[in-house]
Scaffold this motif. Structure first.
Motif, short mmCIF file in Angstrom:
data_model
loop_
_atom_site.label_atom_id
_atom_site.label_comp_id
_atom_site.label_asym_id
_atom_site.label_seq_id
_atom_site.Cartn_x
_atom_site.Cartn_y
_atom_site.Cartn_z
N UNK A 1 0.84 -1.19 0.00
CA UNK A 1 0.00 0.00 0.00
C UNK A 1 0.88 1.24 0.00
N UNK A 2 0.71 2.08 -1.02
CA UNK A 2 1.35 3.38 -1.09
C UNK A 2 0.32 4.39 -1.57
N UNK A 3 0.30 5.56 -0.97
CA UNK A 3 -0.67 6.58 -1.32
C UNK A 3 -0.29 7.29 -2.62
N UNK A 4 -1.30 7.77 -3.34
CA UNK A 4 -1.08 8.42 -4.62
C UNK A 4 -0.17 9.64 -4.52
N UNK A 5 -0.29 10.39 -3.41
CA UNK A 5 0.43 11.65 -3.29
C UNK A 5 1.07 11.80 -1.92
N UNK A 6 2.10 12.62 -1.88
CA UNK A 6 2.67 13.10 -0.64
C UNK A 6 1.99 14.45 -0.37
N UNK A 7 1.03 14.47 0.55
CA UNK A 7 0.13 15.62 0.69
C UNK A 7 0.65 16.63 1.70
N UNK A 8 0.69 17.89 1.27
CA UNK A 8 0.91 19.02 2.17
C UNK A 8 -0.40 19.80 2.22
N UNK A 9 -1.02 19.87 3.39
CA UNK A 9 -2.34 20.51 3.50
C UNK A 9 -2.24 21.83 4.26
N UNK A 10 -2.94 22.84 3.71
CA UNK A 10 -3.09 24.11 4.41
C UNK A 10 -4.53 24.56 4.27
N UNK A 11 -4.97 25.43 5.18
CA UNK A 11 -6.30 26.02 5.08
C UNK A 11 -6.27 27.18 4.09
N UNK A 12 -7.42 27.46 3.50
CA UNK A 12 -7.50 28.51 2.49
C UNK A 12 -7.00 29.85 3.02
N UNK A 13 -7.27 30.13 4.29
CA UNK A 13 -6.87 31.41 4.86
C UNK A 13 -5.35 31.54 4.97
N UNK A 14 -4.64 30.44 4.90
CA UNK A 14 -3.18 30.45 5.03
C UNK A 14 -2.46 30.40 3.69
N UNK A 15 -3.23 30.38 2.60
CA UNK A 15 -2.61 30.35 1.28
C UNK A 15 -1.90 31.68 1.04
N UNK A 16 -0.60 31.62 0.75
CA UNK A 16 0.22 32.83 0.63
C UNK A 16 1.10 32.72 -0.60
N UNK A 17 1.75 33.83 -1.01
CA UNK A 17 2.60 33.82 -2.22
C UNK A 17 3.66 32.74 -2.23
N UNK A 18 4.13 32.31 -1.05
CA UNK A 18 5.18 31.29 -1.02
C UNK A 18 4.72 29.95 -1.62
N UNK A 19 3.39 29.77 -1.70
CA UNK A 19 2.86 28.51 -2.23
C UNK A 19 2.55 28.57 -3.73
N UNK A 20 2.69 29.73 -4.36
CA UNK A 20 2.19 29.89 -5.72
C UNK A 20 2.93 29.04 -6.74
N UNK A 21 4.20 28.71 -6.50
CA UNK A 21 4.98 28.00 -7.52
C UNK A 21 5.00 26.48 -7.32
N UNK A 22 4.18 25.93 -6.42
CA UNK A 22 4.07 24.47 -6.29
C UNK A 22 3.58 23.88 -7.62
N UNK A 23 4.09 22.70 -7.96
CA UNK A 23 3.76 22.14 -9.28
C UNK A 23 2.36 21.56 -9.38
N UNK A 24 1.80 21.05 -8.28
CA UNK A 24 0.46 20.46 -8.33
C UNK A 24 -0.34 20.93 -7.12
N UNK A 25 -1.49 21.58 -7.38
CA UNK A 25 -2.30 22.13 -6.30
C UNK A 25 -3.77 21.75 -6.49
N UNK A 26 -4.41 21.42 -5.38
CA UNK A 26 -5.84 21.13 -5.37
C UNK A 26 -6.52 22.04 -4.37
#
Length: 330
Positions: free
Chosen positions: A68-93
């Motif tokens: 068993x291996x998960x599809x993704x290595x998930x980094x989770x944040x709340x919408x209120x914490x979304x900041x410019x430092x996250x803008x260049x991540x390659x895959x975002x949901x």
């Protein structure tokens, strides 16, 4: 911050028109660890029972592996914490409730802040509608996110690849491929090429071969396994007599542990197969993934396969890397 998130959603869902005189932007290379997914979710959504629905998507099991291996290595944040430092991540949901919407919807935006990059937004007017939408579209969401992560690897392969494997494939089959740079060993025979890293761990292998096509359907698991096992027996023997690569089968009924399905990749209809391989009368084994397509001009079926051997490590990233290699086969 809510206003920022709404603006992001609006841009994702509406096509933006650019003026003819607008200069082309230079994008930075997207960041993030292999298979990493940035999940941005509203607090009210995450604190509800939808947390299980979301985890059912982003933490689903990778198909075709022994463990068993998960599809993704998930980094989770709340919408209120979304900041410019996250803008260049390659895959975002992004998963959110937006009461201004009339109905649930899903939108994508590519290469907005970096390249390659995918931003996927799933939104609905209410929690109930969001829950139903996630359930109905879970497979499609997973497919979009996984394809984005494969494209990230394809982009890297275009910059650094094994010239040895590419040159040998051109010689044998008149085709081109972008294999990992450390894949330096090859074996050539008629209508067949193997390339490998020859490592004791995290070993990656590429096989490309062709066989005659007589108009039959590609999605035929029995025929696919029969041809695969014949090609591998002839071309990939073990170190001792009586050893060769073969497809793993169930002990009870001898059915091959392979899943075949029709897909569309790079605008072409192909058959994708996932399964397990083993060395007959030997201790080696692991997962494989292959793509088969028909070349109607030559009346041949072209098969590209990636298989890995890494008994002491996870295999998700290795298999995904080989999937990226298969996307470059031309």
């Amino acid at each position: 911050m809510k206003r920022i998130m709404w603006m992001l959603l609006a841009v994702l869902l509406l096509a933006a028109c650019s003026s003819e005189g607008e200069k082309k932007r230079v994008l930075v290379t997207s960041k993030g660890m292999p298979s990493e997914l940035l999940l941005v979710v509203d607090k009210e959504v995450w604190l509800s029972d939808l947390q299980d629905s979301i985890n059912g998507i982003v933490k689903a099991q990778v198909p075709g592996l022994m463990q068993v291996e998960e599809l993704f290595r998930v980094t989770r944040i709340l919408s209120k914490d979304y900041a410019p430092t996250f803008t260049t991540f390659h895959t975002k949901l992004f998963v959110k409730v937006d009461k201004t919407l009339d109905k649930p919807l899903m939108g994508t935006r590519r290469n907005e802040y970096a390249k390659p990059q995918l931003e996927l937004v799933v939104a609905a007017p209410t929690l109930d509608e969001l829950r139903e939408y996630l359930t109905l579209n879970s497979e499609r969401i997973k497919e979009i996110l996984v394809e984005a992560q494969i494209e990230k690897r394809v982009e890297l392969l275009r910059k650094k690849y094994s010239k040895k494997v590419d040159d040998d494939l051109k010689e044998v089959l008149g085709m081109s491929v972008r294999a990992p740079e450390n894949m330096k060993a090859t074996k050539k025979s008629e209508r067949f090429l193997w390339g490998g890293t020859n490592l004791l761990e995290k070993d990656m292998n590429l096989v490309v071969y062709t066989y005659d096509w007589h108009g039959e359907e590609l999605v035929d698991t029995g025929r696919y396994v029969e041809i695969r096992d014949s090609v591998m027996k002839h071309n990939i023997p073990g170190s001792n007599e009586g050893q060769w690569m073969q497809t793993v089968r169930e002990r009870e009924n001898n059915h091959p542990l392979v899943e075949c399905a029709e897909r569309e990749i790079n605008g072409r209809k192909v058959m994708e197969a996932r399964g397990l391989w083993e060395m007959r009368n030997g201790p080696l084994g692991g997962p494989f993934v292959s793509i088969s397509r028909v070349d109607t001009a030559s009346r041949k079926v072209i098969v590209g396969e990636g298989f890995v051997y890494s008994p002491s490590t996870d295999k998700r990233d290795l298999v995904r890397q080989m999937e990226a290699v298969l996307r470059t086969l031309r």
